[in-house]
Design a protein around this motif. Structure first.
Motif, PDB file in Angstrom:
ATOM      1  N   ALA A 133       0.998  -1.217   0.101  1.00  0.00           N
ATOM      2  CA  ALA A 133       0.067   0.017  -0.044  1.00  0.00           C
ATOM      3  C   ALA A 133       1.128   1.285  -0.059  1.00  0.00           C
ATOM      4  O   ALA A 133       0.405   2.356  -0.562  1.00  0.00           O
ATOM      5  CB  ALA A 133      -1.095   0.051   1.035  1.00  0.00           C
TER       6      ALA A 133
ATOM      7  N   GLU B 213       1.679   2.889  -3.488  1.00  0.00           N
ATOM      8  CA  GLU B 213       0.181   3.197  -4.021  1.00  0.00           C
ATOM      9  C   GLU B 213      -0.011   4.867  -4.288  1.00  0.00           C
ATOM     10  O   GLU B 213       0.384   5.413  -2.967  1.00  0.00           O
ATOM     11  CB  GLU B 213      -1.102   2.634  -3.396  1.00  0.00           C
ATOM     12  CG  GLU B 213      -1.064   1.074  -3.684  1.00  0.00           C
ATOM     13  CD  GLU B 213      -2.394   0.530  -3.084  1.00  0.00           C
ATOM     14  OE1 GLU B 213      -3.104   1.241  -2.611  1.00  0.00           O
ATOM     15  OE2 GLU B 213      -2.338  -0.672  -2.944  1.00  0.00           O
TER      16      GLU B 213
ATOM     17  N   GLU C 270      -5.739   7.964  -2.610  1.00  0.00           N
ATOM     18  CA  GLU C 270      -6.377   6.509  -2.522  1.00  0.00           C
ATOM     19  C   GLU C 270      -5.230   5.650  -1.846  1.00  0.00           C
ATOM     20  O   GLU C 270      -5.719   4.845  -1.035  1.00  0.00           O
ATOM     21  CB  GLU C 270      -6.875   6.261  -3.916  1.00  0.00           C
ATOM     22  CG  GLU C 270      -7.569   5.021  -3.687  1.00  0.00           C
ATOM     23  CD  GLU C 270      -8.265   4.333  -4.997  1.00  0.00           C
ATOM     24  OE1 GLU C 270      -8.359   3.084  -5.117  1.00  0.00           O
ATOM     25  OE2 GLU C 270      -8.682   5.254  -5.646  1.00  0.00           O
TER      26      GLU C 270
ATOM     27  N   HIS D  39      -5.428   3.777   1.804  1.00  0.00           N
ATOM     28  CA  HIS D  39      -5.047   2.343   1.926  1.00  0.00           C
ATOM     29  C   HIS D  39      -4.033   2.022   2.840  1.00  0.00           C
ATOM     30  O   HIS D  39      -4.130   1.138   3.671  1.00  0.00           O
ATOM     31  CB  HIS D  39      -4.882   1.655   0.368  1.00  0.00           C
ATOM     32  CG  HIS D  39      -4.683   0.429   0.398  1.00  0.00           C
ATOM     33  ND1 HIS D  39      -4.078  -0.425  -0.462  1.00  0.00           N
ATOM     34  CD2 HIS D  39      -5.298  -0.704   1.450  1.00  0.00           C
ATOM     35  CE1 HIS D  39      -4.262  -1.828  -0.245  1.00  0.00           C
ATOM     36  NE2 HIS D  39      -4.853  -1.990   0.717  1.00  0.00           N
TER      37      HIS D  39
ATOM     38  N   TYR E 267      -5.230   2.332   6.099  1.00  0.00           N
ATOM     39  CA  TYR E 267      -6.009   1.121   6.609  1.00  0.00           C
ATOM     40  C   TYR E 267      -5.375   0.005   6.798  1.00  0.00           C
ATOM     41  O   TYR E 267      -5.541  -0.578   7.884  1.00  0.00           O
ATOM     42  CB  TYR E 267      -6.972   0.958   5.374  1.00  0.00           C
ATOM     43  CG  TYR E 267      -7.801  -0.437   5.351  1.00  0.00           C
ATOM     44  CD1 TYR E 267      -9.177  -0.177   6.027  1.00  0.00           C
ATOM     45  CD2 TYR E 267      -7.342  -1.564   5.062  1.00  0.00           C
ATOM     46  CE1 TYR E 267      -9.940  -1.232   6.180  1.00  0.00           C
ATOM     47  CE2 TYR E 267      -8.226  -2.731   5.280  1.00  0.00           C
ATOM     48  CZ  TYR E 267      -9.570  -2.617   5.843  1.00  0.00           C
ATOM     49  OH  TYR E 267     -10.344  -3.526   6.162  1.00  0.00           O
ATOM     50  N   GLU E 268      -4.089  -0.163   6.230  1.00  0.00           N
ATOM     51  CA  GLU E 268      -3.419  -1.468   6.347  1.00  0.00           C
ATOM     52  C   GLU E 268      -2.427  -1.341   7.563  1.00  0.00           C
ATOM     53  O   GLU E 268      -2.366  -2.174   8.426  1.00  0.00           O
ATOM     54  CB  GLU E 268      -2.413  -1.807   5.145  1.00  0.00           C
ATOM     55  CG  GLU E 268      -3.025  -2.214   3.868  1.00  0.00           C
ATOM     56  CD  GLU E 268      -4.119  -3.343   4.107  1.00  0.00           C
ATOM     57  OE1 GLU E 268      -3.557  -4.275   4.998  1.00  0.00           O
ATOM     58  OE2 GLU E 268      -5.117  -3.581   3.129  1.00  0.00           O
TER      59      GLU E 268
END
Length: 113
Positions: A53, A56, A60, A64, A67-68
């Motif tokens: 992630a 990325e 977005e 991510h 979140y991870e």
């Protein structure tokens, strides 16, 4: 204590309770019933996802990554609770290292006793 730490403290308290009571139907219970092998496998999986992630692009990708990171921190805290380690103990260890170069810390760990 920073307000941002309060959710971690609450989560750690919940995880410690789950480690003791092992309520049926709990994901945390399922992990803990699998022991360090199951929890460790999830930590490695989440760490790999966090690293992916991080590459990325854009908002977005950033979201991510956040979140991870949450997943990795959660599973790490599950392992700590499983072993009966309190978050304050980890904080004390980090405080002990404060002001010490990471390179020096690593060299000290590898030095013959």
């Amino acid at each position: 204590m920073s307000d941002s730490l309060l959710p971690l403290d609450r989560l750690m308290k919940t995880l410690a309770e789950r480690a003791e009571t092992r309520p049926a139907g709990s994901y945390t219970t399922k992990l803990m019933d699998g022991g360090t092998a199951k929890i460790g496998k999830k930590i490695m999986e989440e760490a790999a996802e966090l690293i992916e992630a991080a590459d990325e692009p854009g908002d977005e990708g950033r979201n991510h990554l956040i979140y991870e990171a949450g997943d990795l921190i959660y599973h790490t805290l599950v392992l700590l609770a499983y072993r009966g380690v309190d978050l304050e103990e980890v904080a004390s260890e980090l405080a002990r290292r404060e002001g010490t170069s990471g390179l020096v810390e690593k060299a000290n760990r590898n030095a013959p006793q």
